[in-house]
Design a protein around this motif. Sequence first.
Motif, PDB file in Angstrom:
ATOM      1  N   PHE A 181       5.581   0.510   8.915  1.00 33.76           N
ATOM      2  CA  PHE A 181       5.500   0.114   7.502  1.00 33.76           C
ATOM      3  C   PHE A 181       5.327   1.372   6.648  1.00 33.76           C
ATOM      4  CE2 PHE A 181       3.829  -3.541   9.943  1.00 33.76           C
ATOM      5  CZ  PHE A 181       4.870  -4.412   9.673  1.00 33.76           C
ATOM      6  N   VAL A 182       6.435   2.066   6.499  1.00 38.14           N
ATOM      7  CA  VAL A 182       6.471   3.392   5.876  1.00 38.14           C
ATOM      8  C   VAL A 182       7.453   3.380   4.711  1.00 38.14           C
ATOM      9  CG1 VAL A 182       7.070   5.823   6.274  1.00 38.14           C
ATOM     10  CG2 VAL A 182       5.930   4.502   8.078  1.00 38.14           C
ATOM     11  N   VAL A 183       7.074   4.026   3.619  1.00 42.02           N
ATOM     12  CA  VAL A 183       7.994   4.233   2.493  1.00 42.02           C
ATOM     13  C   VAL A 183       8.295   5.720   2.391  1.00 42.02           C
ATOM     14  CG1 VAL A 183       8.255   4.176  -0.022  1.00 42.02           C
ATOM     15  CG2 VAL A 183       7.304   2.196   1.178  1.00 42.02           C
ATOM     16  N   SER A 229       0.830  -1.207   0.000  1.00 47.80           N
ATOM     17  CA  SER A 229       0.000   0.000   0.000  1.00 47.80           C
ATOM     18  C   SER A 229       0.863   1.256   0.000  1.00 47.80           C
ATOM     19  CB  SER A 229      -0.928   0.007   1.218  1.00 47.80           C
ATOM     20  OG  SER A 229      -1.824  -1.090   1.194  1.00 47.80           O
ATOM     21  N   ALA A 230       1.884   1.270   0.852  1.00 45.47           N
ATOM     22  CA  ALA A 230       2.772   2.428   0.915  1.00 45.47           C
ATOM     23  C   ALA A 230       3.498   2.629  -0.411  1.00 45.47           C
ATOM     24  CB  ALA A 230       3.779   2.254   2.048  1.00 45.47           C
ATOM     25  N   TYR A 241      -7.327   2.918   3.333  1.00 49.87           N
ATOM     26  CA  TYR A 241      -6.855   4.274   3.598  1.00 49.87           C
ATOM     27  C   TYR A 241      -5.381   4.393   3.230  1.00 49.87           C
ATOM     28  CZ  TYR A 241      -4.416   2.490   7.748  1.00 49.87           C
ATOM     29  OH  TYR A 241      -3.577   1.809   8.584  1.00 49.87           O
ATOM     30  N   LEU A 242      -4.990   5.606   2.877  1.00 44.25           N
ATOM     31  CA  LEU A 242      -3.589   5.939   2.607  1.00 44.25           C
ATOM     32  C   LEU A 242      -3.297   7.290   3.230  1.00 44.25           C
ATOM     33  CD1 LEU A 242      -3.328   4.941  -1.162  1.00 44.25           C
ATOM     34  CD2 LEU A 242      -2.324   3.702   0.768  1.00 44.25           C
ATOM     35  N   ARG A 243      -2.097   7.429   3.787  1.00 45.99           N
ATOM     36  CA  ARG A 243      -1.676   8.696   4.386  1.00 45.99           C
ATOM     37  C   ARG A 243      -0.333   9.123   3.793  1.00 45.99           C
ATOM     38  NH1 ARG A 243      -6.483   8.058   6.844  1.00 45.99           N
ATOM     39  NH2 ARG A 243      -6.442   7.096   8.902  1.00 45.99           N
ATOM     40  N   ALA A 244      -0.090  10.408   3.882  1.00 47.33           N
ATOM     41  CA  ALA A 244       1.209  10.952   3.478  1.00 47.33           C
ATOM     42  C   ALA A 244       1.549  12.119   4.381  1.00 47.33           C
ATOM     43  CB  ALA A 244       1.177  11.403   2.029  1.00 47.33           C
ATOM     44  N   CYS A 245       2.835  12.336   4.543  1.00 53.02           N
ATOM     45  CA  CYS A 245       3.322  13.541   5.215  1.00 53.02           C
ATOM     46  C   CYS A 245       4.413  14.158   4.353  1.00 53.02           C
ATOM     47  CB  CYS A 245       3.833  13.237   6.625  1.00 53.02           C
ATOM     48  SG  CYS A 245       5.299  12.170   6.681  1.00 53.02           S
ATOM     49  N   PHE A 257       4.948   7.802   3.051  1.00 57.97           N
ATOM     50  CA  PHE A 257       3.633   7.256   2.736  1.00 57.97           C
ATOM     51  C   PHE A 257       3.402   5.987   3.551  1.00 57.97           C
ATOM     52  CE2 PHE A 257       5.182   9.579  -0.895  1.00 57.97           C
ATOM     53  CZ  PHE A 257       4.072  10.273  -1.366  1.00 57.97           C
ATOM     54  N   TRP A 258       2.161   5.766   3.960  1.00 57.76           N
ATOM     55  CA  TRP A 258       1.781   4.531   4.649  1.00 57.76           C
ATOM     56  C   TRP A 258       0.268   4.336   4.518  1.00 57.76           C
ATOM     57  CZ3 TRP A 258       3.121   9.044   7.143  1.00 57.76           C
ATOM     58  CH2 TRP A 258       2.169   9.608   8.013  1.00 57.76           C
TER      59      TRP A 258
END
Length: 284
Positions: free
Chosen positions: A277-279, A153-154, A207-211, A197-198
């Motif tokens: 679990f972050v890219v 997903s990330a 769901y997907l998140r980003a910073c 991204f995660w």
Amino acid sequence: MKTRDVLGCVCVLLASLASVTGCIAPDLSTAADQGEEEIDSSAEALASGNALSLNALSLNALSLNALSLNALSLNALRTEALDALQDPGEEGALFRQLVKYTVSCALDESQSFRFAWTDAAGSAHQEVYRGQLGLADSWGDGPLDAAGKQMVSACLAARTNRYGVSVLISMRSHQDPLRHEVERDERAAYPHVEGAFWGDLFARTPYLRACYNEASVEWARAAQRDCAAGQLDEAGEIASCGMIEIVGSCQDLCGRLHPPGQYYKDCRDPESGKTRFVVTTALR
């Protein structure tokens, strides 16, 4: 190494797809010529092209969940996933584009994913998608586990582009194999960490998140990478990138960059808490 074929999936070669968000997906039929998927097996290999359309990502997350419940095998596919893959219309094309990127994120270079489908004119298409990054290569043999779901997903979120533009990125993570693949030369060539991204596209509620990295916001926007930096709306507020919710500054959510690899080891999700679990992505 002998290539291991995983009988399963897909993709129609897209010409152009106008999405409800206004982004245009790339012409995947010319991907090799345009360098859409410039991923090798070395660290330099992980400087990958990305042009997954927002529409392909957002409209098909629920269908993607049906793929995760079994091995990537034609005989094991659930009905809803098989129907989506074989749909000769635009929705089928979008789903096949998403699965193409999913396979390249999940499987490694020794694996491939095959599928036959028939278009509206009655022409048969025999497709082969080969793995590239190997973030969840065990998916070739059984259901995708929780870690694999989140890493894939990330990866998909990191490779999504609002404008359908292919931009070379360096993908980094504290998780294998990205943890060990990124070497000094690549870190030097891609010094601008844009963000992280995660998420979980395979969850009941995807769901997907980003910073964003505060130091690289303008650089990322200039490179047409808005899914971490964010696009400013008319009110000057940061707008999310389709289903990718931009939740703030990586400095606030993830802390400092891990010095050796220049990546964020973990981040704090506003709803589910800490995730490792972050890219992390970086630009030239």
